[in-house]
Write an enzyme that holds these catalytic residues in place. Structure first.
Site, PDB file in Angstrom:
ATOM      1  N   GLY A 177      41.234  40.808  29.634  1.00 26.56           N
ATOM      2  CA  GLY A 177      41.795  41.335  30.870  1.00 26.56           C
ATOM      3  C   GLY A 177      41.055  42.428  31.603  1.00 26.56           C
ATOM      4  O   GLY A 177      41.517  42.833  32.679  1.00 26.56           O
ATOM      5  N   GLY A 179      38.087  42.431  33.143  1.00 24.08           N
ATOM      6  CA  GLY A 179      37.134  42.007  34.160  1.00 24.08           C
ATOM      7  C   GLY A 179      37.645  42.226  35.577  1.00 24.08           C
ATOM      8  O   GLY A 179      38.845  42.204  35.848  1.00 24.08           O
ATOM      9  N   CYS A 182      39.553  39.209  36.790  1.00 15.63           N
ATOM     10  CA  CYS A 182      40.503  38.662  35.814  1.00 15.63           C
ATOM     11  C   CYS A 182      41.891  39.226  36.101  1.00 15.63           C
ATOM     12  O   CYS A 182      42.050  40.428  36.311  1.00 15.63           O
ATOM     13  CB  CYS A 182      40.079  39.036  34.393  1.00 15.63           C
ATOM     14  SG  CYS A 182      41.198  38.450  33.105  1.00 15.63           S
TER      15      CYS A 182
END
Length: 347
Positions: A177, A179, A182
């Site tokens: 999570g 990124g 993301c």
């Protein structure tokens, strides 16, 4: 239901404290590392930075460019076999990972490429590295490819890091999570602060002589330095390497002075609506998109960005007196902070 009260930290929560040093110049430090991987036994030397296996960033052109800096690239898994075979057969691919998922189609394509070209490094990539099936696939790949370097993930906890190393992975990819494109944390509520994830997973992997790759969450060169300080052996970048000539995103042009000039490039997560429409015909009925599509500024050749990244790492090393990159984690003291930057004149 369990609540963990231990403090967990992200890159934004800390700075690295400087230390007295005998180093006189950024030119006096060595940013290369040498690893002998625990299962394959192979040795690799270079700058331990990896371009992410996203189709905009994990390109063959990026691989060629980053190899000049001693850095690595995980090719995205959507190249057809007829493109991968000549690349791995005819190019110097010492710094390149072949990427695949856990489907039989991925496995069959890998077998077809491996039969006609030498593949030395594998990136086994799934969003959720906590399934028993994932562990079995690692074991199968290790048994069939004892001499290959296998990087596998993603996970964020020490127990699963140990499980994947024991299953046959040399390098564990860490991050769920963090990124920039993301949305897993937003859509699922699942995740782990990236700095703490790296610290805990590195401790687990190093106890078994494995390595970890911090994947996601870096927005500036200083975050890369913090990842190395936390114990990350490799750092994987997506957004920080997007927007360059060597990437494959769609470019938006604007007319300036009578000429069309590039100003932005698309960048999207591999679980985004964009990616799933491109490769799977749309979002499956049993799932939701966990990525977003954005535009990043067009940045020209990737060489300038690599110089900034490597220069930032060198400078960090002079601040803490680390002559070699492998010394950084032992010489790092993190200081918790409430704010990092003075943004009075902008972000």
């Amino acid at each position: 239901m369990i609540i963990e009260n231990d403090l967990k930290l992200d890159f934004k929560d800390v700075l690295i404290r400087p230390k007295r040093s005998t180093l006189e110049s950024r030119n006096d430090v060595d940013i290369e590392r040498t690893f002998r991987f625990v299962h394959s036994g192979l040795e690799w030397t270079g700058f331990p930075l990896i371009a992410a296996n996203m189709d905009v960033v994990g390109t063959m052109a990026v691989a060629r460019a980053l190899s000049r800096f001693g850095a690595l690239t995980a090719l995205h898994k959507h190249y057809p076999a007829e493109s991968l075979i000549p690349f791995f057969r005819d190019e110097d691919t010492a710094n390149v990972f072949y990427s695949l998922g856990t489907t039989e189609a991925d496995y069959d394509k890998f077998q077809a490429v491996k039969a006609k070209a030498p593949v030395g490094k594998l990136c086994l990539d799934v969003a959720n590295g906590y399934t028993e099936r994932f562990v079995r696939v690692i074991g199968r790949l290790r048994q069939e490819n004892p001499d290959m370097v296998i990087m596998a993930g993603n996970v964020v906890t020490g127990d699963m890091t140990e499980a994947l190393v024991l299953a046959g992975a040399d390098i564990i990819k860490v991050g769920i999570g963090p990124g920039s494109v993301c949305t897993t944390r937003k859509m699922t509520g699942v995740g782990y602060p990236q700095l703490s994830a790296i610290i805990e997973c590195a401790d687990a992997a190093h106890g078994l002589k494995g390595q970890v790759c911090g994947d996601g969450g870096c927005t500036v060169p200083g975050d890369i330095s913090k990842a190395y300080g936390a114990g990350s052996d490799f750092v994987m970048l997506g957004g920080m390497l997007a927007g360059h000539d060597e990437c494959e995103g769609d470019i938006r042009y604007e007319e300036r002075g009578g000429q069309k000039v590039p100003v932005a490039m698309t960048f999207y997560g591999m679980s985004s609506d964009t990616a799933m429409h491109k490769y799977a015909g749309g979002v499956a009925s049993y799932r939701a998109s966990e990525g977003k599509t954005v535009e990043v500024p067009y940045r020209g050749p990737i060489d300038g960005t690599m110089q900034e990244i490597m220069g930032g790492v060198r400078s960090m090393m002079t601040y803490i007196g680390a002559t070699k990159l492998k010394e950084v984690s032992k010489r790092t003291t993190f200081v918790r902070v409430g704010a990092q930057l003075n943004t009075v004149f902008g972000g």
